[in-house]
Motif scaffolding. Structure first.
Motif, mmCIF file in Angstrom:
data_model
loop_
_atom_site.group_PDB
_atom_site.id
_atom_site.type_symbol
_atom_site.label_atom_id
_atom_site.label_comp_id
_atom_site.label_asym_id
_atom_site.label_seq_id
_atom_site.Cartn_x
_atom_site.Cartn_y
_atom_site.Cartn_z
ATOM 1 N N ALA A 1 0.971 -0.918 -0.038
ATOM 2 C CA ALA A 1 0.184 -0.032 0.033
ATOM 3 C C ALA A 1 0.946 1.253 -0.099
ATOM 4 C CB ALA A 1 -1.015 0.109 1.157
ATOM 5 N N HIS A 2 2.025 1.030 0.668
ATOM 6 C CA HIS A 2 2.875 2.122 0.672
ATOM 7 C C HIS A 2 3.360 2.570 -0.719
ATOM 8 C CE1 HIS A 2 5.750 5.226 2.312
ATOM 9 N NE2 HIS A 2 6.956 4.402 1.726
ATOM 10 N N LEU A 3 3.611 1.636 -1.616
ATOM 11 C CA LEU A 3 4.261 1.761 -2.881
ATOM 12 C C LEU A 3 3.177 2.215 -3.715
ATOM 13 C CD1 LEU A 3 6.501 -1.338 -3.495
ATOM 14 C CD2 LEU A 3 7.388 0.876 -2.906
ATOM 15 N N THR A 4 1.938 1.858 -3.478
ATOM 16 C CA THR A 4 0.705 2.291 -4.076
ATOM 17 C C THR A 4 0.487 3.854 -3.973
ATOM 18 O OG1 THR A 4 -0.204 0.210 -4.157
ATOM 19 C CG2 THR A 4 -1.727 2.090 -4.603
ATOM 20 N N ALA A 5 0.930 4.290 -2.851
ATOM 21 C CA ALA A 5 0.591 5.663 -2.488
ATOM 22 C C ALA A 5 1.696 6.587 -2.951
ATOM 23 C CB ALA A 5 0.835 6.077 -0.821
ATOM 24 N N TYR A 6 2.795 6.189 -3.132
ATOM 25 C CA TYR A 6 3.881 6.867 -4.286
ATOM 26 C C TYR A 6 3.478 6.906 -5.690
ATOM 27 C CZ TYR A 6 7.564 7.818 -0.722
ATOM 28 O OH TYR A 6 8.129 8.704 0.240
ATOM 29 N N ARG A 7 2.883 5.638 -6.051
ATOM 30 C CA ARG A 7 2.721 5.502 -7.578
ATOM 31 C C ARG A 7 1.317 6.494 -7.595
ATOM 32 N NH1 ARG A 7 1.513 0.894 -7.280
ATOM 33 N NH2 ARG A 7 3.644 -0.064 -7.905
ATOM 34 N N THR A 8 0.542 6.722 -6.812
ATOM 35 C CA THR A 8 -0.540 7.717 -7.147
ATOM 36 C C THR A 8 -0.140 8.954 -7.226
ATOM 37 O OG1 THR A 8 -2.284 6.186 -5.839
ATOM 38 C CG2 THR A 8 -2.788 8.514 -6.005
ATOM 39 N N ALA A 9 0.802 9.214 -6.219
ATOM 40 C CA ALA A 9 1.286 10.674 -6.391
ATOM 41 C C ALA A 9 1.741 10.875 -7.782
ATOM 42 C CB ALA A 9 2.170 10.676 -4.847
ATOM 43 N N ILE A 10 2.872 10.015 -8.092
ATOM 44 C CA ILE A 10 3.537 10.099 -9.366
ATOM 45 C C ILE A 10 2.513 10.394 -10.436
ATOM 46 C CG2 ILE A 10 5.078 9.124 -10.794
ATOM 47 C CD1 ILE A 10 6.460 8.009 -8.290
ATOM 48 N N HIS A 11 1.616 9.399 -10.754
ATOM 49 C CA HIS A 11 0.534 9.652 -11.683
ATOM 50 C C HIS A 11 -0.019 10.998 -11.660
ATOM 51 C CE1 HIS A 11 0.375 5.121 -12.174
ATOM 52 N NE2 HIS A 11 1.261 5.536 -12.802
ATOM 53 N N LYS A 12 -0.197 11.475 -10.501
ATOM 54 C CA LYS A 12 -1.050 12.927 -10.388
ATOM 55 C C LYS A 12 -0.112 14.022 -10.923
ATOM 56 C CE LYS A 12 -3.046 15.888 -6.782
ATOM 57 N NZ LYS A 12 -2.223 16.973 -7.092
ATOM 58 N N LEU A 13 1.135 13.822 -10.646
ATOM 59 C CA LEU A 13 2.021 14.864 -11.092
ATOM 60 C C LEU A 13 2.251 14.750 -12.580
ATOM 61 C CD1 LEU A 13 5.069 15.021 -8.652
ATOM 62 C CD2 LEU A 13 3.443 16.786 -8.713
ATOM 63 N N ASP A 14 2.024 13.590 -13.031
ATOM 64 C CA ASP A 14 2.206 13.239 -14.454
ATOM 65 C C ASP A 14 1.294 14.118 -15.193
ATOM 66 O OD1 ASP A 14 3.380 12.407 -17.012
ATOM 67 O OD2 ASP A 14 2.245 10.582 -16.700
ATOM 68 N N ASP A 15 -0.140 13.915 -14.553
ATOM 69 C CA ASP A 15 -1.207 14.344 -15.142
ATOM 70 C C ASP A 15 -1.080 15.973 -15.247
ATOM 71 O OD1 ASP A 15 -2.456 12.027 -15.662
ATOM 72 O OD2 ASP A 15 -3.724 12.013 -13.824
ATOM 73 N N GLU A 16 -0.644 16.580 -13.925
ATOM 74 C CA GLU A 16 -0.471 17.930 -13.992
ATOM 75 C C GLU A 16 0.491 18.565 -15.012
ATOM 76 O OE1 GLU A 16 0.604 18.885 -10.015
ATOM 77 O OE2 GLU A 16 -1.490 18.379 -9.252
ATOM 78 N N VAL A 17 1.714 17.776 -15.232
ATOM 79 C CA VAL A 17 2.444 18.182 -16.358
ATOM 80 C C VAL A 17 1.758 18.340 -17.479
ATOM 81 C CG1 VAL A 17 4.672 17.583 -17.527
ATOM 82 C CG2 VAL A 17 4.633 17.452 -15.132
ATOM 83 N N GLU A 18 0.999 17.206 -18.076
ATOM 84 C CA GLU A 18 0.151 17.204 -19.215
ATOM 85 C C GLU A 18 -0.601 18.238 -19.287
ATOM 86 O OE1 GLU A 18 0.774 15.107 -21.754
ATOM 87 O OE2 GLU A 18 2.388 13.865 -20.760
ATOM 88 N N SER A 19 -1.284 18.828 -18.292
ATOM 89 C CA SER A 19 -2.163 19.796 -18.346
ATOM 90 C C SER A 19 -1.365 21.299 -18.249
ATOM 91 C CB SER A 19 -3.414 19.773 -17.296
ATOM 92 O OG SER A 19 -2.839 19.821 -16.007
ATOM 93 N N ALA A 20 -0.218 21.290 -17.693
ATOM 94 C CA ALA A 20 0.260 22.573 -17.482
ATOM 95 C C ALA A 20 0.543 23.433 -18.829
ATOM 96 C CB ALA A 20 1.689 22.613 -16.829
ATOM 97 N N LYS A 21 0.328 24.758 -18.899
ATOM 98 C CA LYS A 21 0.548 25.470 -19.877
ATOM 99 C C LYS A 21 1.409 26.672 -19.801
ATOM 100 C CE LYS A 21 -2.679 22.981 -22.146
ATOM 101 N NZ LYS A 21 -2.154 22.359 -23.228
ATOM 102 N N THR A 22 1.620 27.338 -18.582
ATOM 103 C CA THR A 22 2.517 28.336 -18.339
ATOM 104 C C THR A 22 3.590 28.035 -17.340
ATOM 105 O OG1 THR A 22 1.224 28.830 -16.002
ATOM 106 C CG2 THR A 22 0.211 29.847 -18.172
ATOM 107 N N PRO A 23 4.567 28.852 -17.297
ATOM 108 C CA PRO A 23 5.677 28.562 -16.429
ATOM 109 C C PRO A 23 5.533 28.502 -15.030
ATOM 110 C CG PRO A 23 6.430 30.389 -18.132
ATOM 111 C CD PRO A 23 4.824 29.995 -18.345
ATOM 112 N N ARG A 24 4.229 29.385 -14.646
ATOM 113 C CA ARG A 24 4.213 29.317 -13.121
ATOM 114 C C ARG A 24 3.393 27.850 -13.039
ATOM 115 N NH1 ARG A 24 5.089 31.317 -8.453
ATOM 116 N NH2 ARG A 24 3.471 30.654 -6.869
ATOM 117 N N GLN A 25 2.569 27.166 -13.712
ATOM 118 C CA GLN A 25 2.000 25.901 -13.732
ATOM 119 C C GLN A 25 3.049 24.726 -13.530
ATOM 120 O OE1 GLN A 25 -0.921 25.963 -16.775
ATOM 121 N NE2 GLN A 25 -2.448 26.539 -15.424
#
Length: 246
Positions: free
Chosen positions: A80-104
């Motif tokens: 479960a601990h590794l799953t929590a890390y995996r979830t956090a990494i996937h969330k950041l990956d989605d945020e990178v995909e949606s980022a448009k500005t230097p601030r984001q």
């Protein structure tokens, strides 16, 4: 010795391990003493934590029993601990995909860096656990999953940096284009001002008399033509100087 706050009081750890524990969890690592294995890991870090890490501990006693804290389930808690890390990494990956500005992109990188360091250290600790238990396939699988997480966060980091560099370069290019357009407009205004300045001066002088008197003066049209000619000369001089300065 007093119980360390992140170690449950019910855990019967040998004194040789307790002597190696501080008030804070410290770096992620494996402690192997007297047949006991104590795996010290960090919960998924956040940028808001101000570098304070919360411990997640897993204990394998000589009887082969896994215990965990604060997560439950022993070895299942490690999964479960590794799953929590995996979830956090996937969330950041989605945020990178949606980022448009230097601030984001900056916000993604601010949360990414502590997670990147924690993932790398967790892999080192699990590799040590794998070496301590070379025949346990479950540990090998956990180590391999941690390696996948490290590669995943490295890819997120690379994408975030590339996105940041691209948006900043694009912004700089747009600013340069806007500045060039503004310079061109300024040059046009300078040329118009140069053309009309002599004529405007003459108009200002003649404007002190009534219009009907100005038109009747014999030299009016000659002065008007001279003003236009002077305007063309000044306009040409300004245009030539601008071409030389480019």
């Amino acid at each position: 010795m007093e119980n360390v706050i992140y170690i449950p009081k019910t855990w019967d750890l040998p004194e040789s391990i307790r002597r190696r524990l501080g008030n804070s969890v410290g770096r992620q690592r494996l402690i192997d003493e007297d047949g006991h294995l104590l795996l010290l890991l960090h919960q998924v870090p956040r940028a808001e934590d101000d570098e304070v890490r919360t411990a997640v501990v897993f204990w394998l006693n000589p009887a082969g029993e896994w215990k965990s804290s604060p997560v439950t389930g022993g070895f299942t808690g490690l999964e479960a601990h590794l799953t929590a890390y995996r979830t956090a990494i996937h969330k950041l990956d989605d945020e990178v995909e949606s980022a448009k500005t230097p601030r984001q992109f900056f916000e993604v990188m601010r949360h990414m860096h502590p997670l990147q360091r924690a993932t790398r250290s967790m892999l080192d600790a699990l590799q040590a656990l794998r070496e301590a238990l070379p025949d346990d396939m479950r540990i090998i699988n956990m180590r391999d999953q941690a390696a996948d997480l490290e590669r995943g966060i490295e890819l997120v980091a690379a994408d975030a940096k590339a996105g940041m560099d691209f948006t900043m370069a694009e912004s700089a290019n747009q600013q340069a284009l806007s500045a060039e357009v503004a310079n061109q407009e300024a040059r046009r205004l300078n040329r118009l001002a140069a053309f009309f300045f002599p004529l405007a001066t003459l108009v200002a002088v003649f404007g002190m008399n009534p219009p009907e008197e100005i038109y009747e003066k014999p030299g009016f049209w000659a002065v008007l033509g001279a003003g236009i000619l002077l305007g063309l000369i000044v306009y040409t001089l300004v245009a030539v100087r601008e071409l030389k300065n480019r």
